[in-house]
Design an enzyme around this catalytic site. Sequence first.
Site, PDB file in Angstrom:
ATOM      1  N   ASN A 129       1.368  -0.887   0.000  1.00  0.00           N
ATOM      2  CA  ASN A 129       0.266   0.087   0.149  1.00  0.00           C
ATOM      3  C   ASN A 129       0.967   1.053   0.054  1.00  0.00           C
ATOM      4  OD1 ASN A 129       1.037  -0.124   2.734  1.00  0.00           O
ATOM      5  ND2 ASN A 129      -0.797   0.253   3.215  1.00  0.00           N
ATOM      6  N   GLU A 136       1.775   4.320   7.743  1.00  0.00           N
ATOM      7  CA  GLU A 136       0.607   4.153   6.605  1.00  0.00           C
ATOM      8  C   GLU A 136      -0.210   4.946   5.851  1.00  0.00           C
ATOM      9  OE1 GLU A 136       0.328   0.871   6.548  1.00  0.00           O
ATOM     10  OE2 GLU A 136      -0.197  -0.459   7.929  1.00  0.00           O
TER      11      GLU A 136
END
Length: 251
Positions: A129, A136
């Site tokens: 991702n 993140e």
Amino acid sequence: MRWMIVRNDEDLACVAYKVIRNEMMAHPEGMTIGLATGSSPMGVYEEWRKDDIDCSHVTTVNLDEYVGLPLDHPNSYHSFMQEYLFDYVKFKESYIPDGTADPVEESARYEDLVRKLGVDLQLLGIGSNGHIAFNEPGTPFDTKTHVTRLTESTRRANQRFFERIEDVPVEAITMGIGTIMRAKKIVLVASGERKAEAVRQMLEGEETTECPATILKHHEDTLVILDEASAASLSEETKRRGRVAFEAFEC
Ligand code: GLP
């Protein structure tokens, strides 16, 4: 940002380790290397283990650690580093965040430590991702070392190292994106098709916190080393230039 497309995992490890080795030779007075965990750097550590170079002038500092795992837990990043590198190569000092300490205090302590050491070269992988370390999607680009909640996709991706998904920790202590960007030199390695979309965004996409690795375009000395599978979604021109860059490198 420079990039190189190599033929296979052996070449990827060879190039990355050569860059690290040259840097260690260039700093006999002492230096600090930032280390990563996961599948991506494993080949690099294999090259390192085979080398008999003296690393007693080198300090290492890892990117991240799971919150809540005892240091000697088989899946802690402490254990990972011991198994793949530290049992074989002797460094001056090695640091990894302590996942058993108070996470907020430990993050602040670690940020200070990394700042004091100053990272000469940072080795990085990339999540599918687009995460770097455990930053993140959505993490602001100026973050310091902090406690982060892992996304479900990252927990699932890392489940292969654990027995069950419930065993994968939900939080980690990670160097922030701002912390990583202070490194003088960055070497990012990526292999396999599951990284292809993140790699495309990093090299050819817009800069966005939704793909944390896109910030690396603004770093003045980043080398991205890719295998053909992780480079598969790049434009033909980007691929051509990456292959040419590898031909010029001796591995
Ligand atoms: C992990 C790590 C990262 C790593 C990334 C990719 O969760 N925290 O440092 O680069 O995800 O992992 P892998 O190399 O196993 O694909």
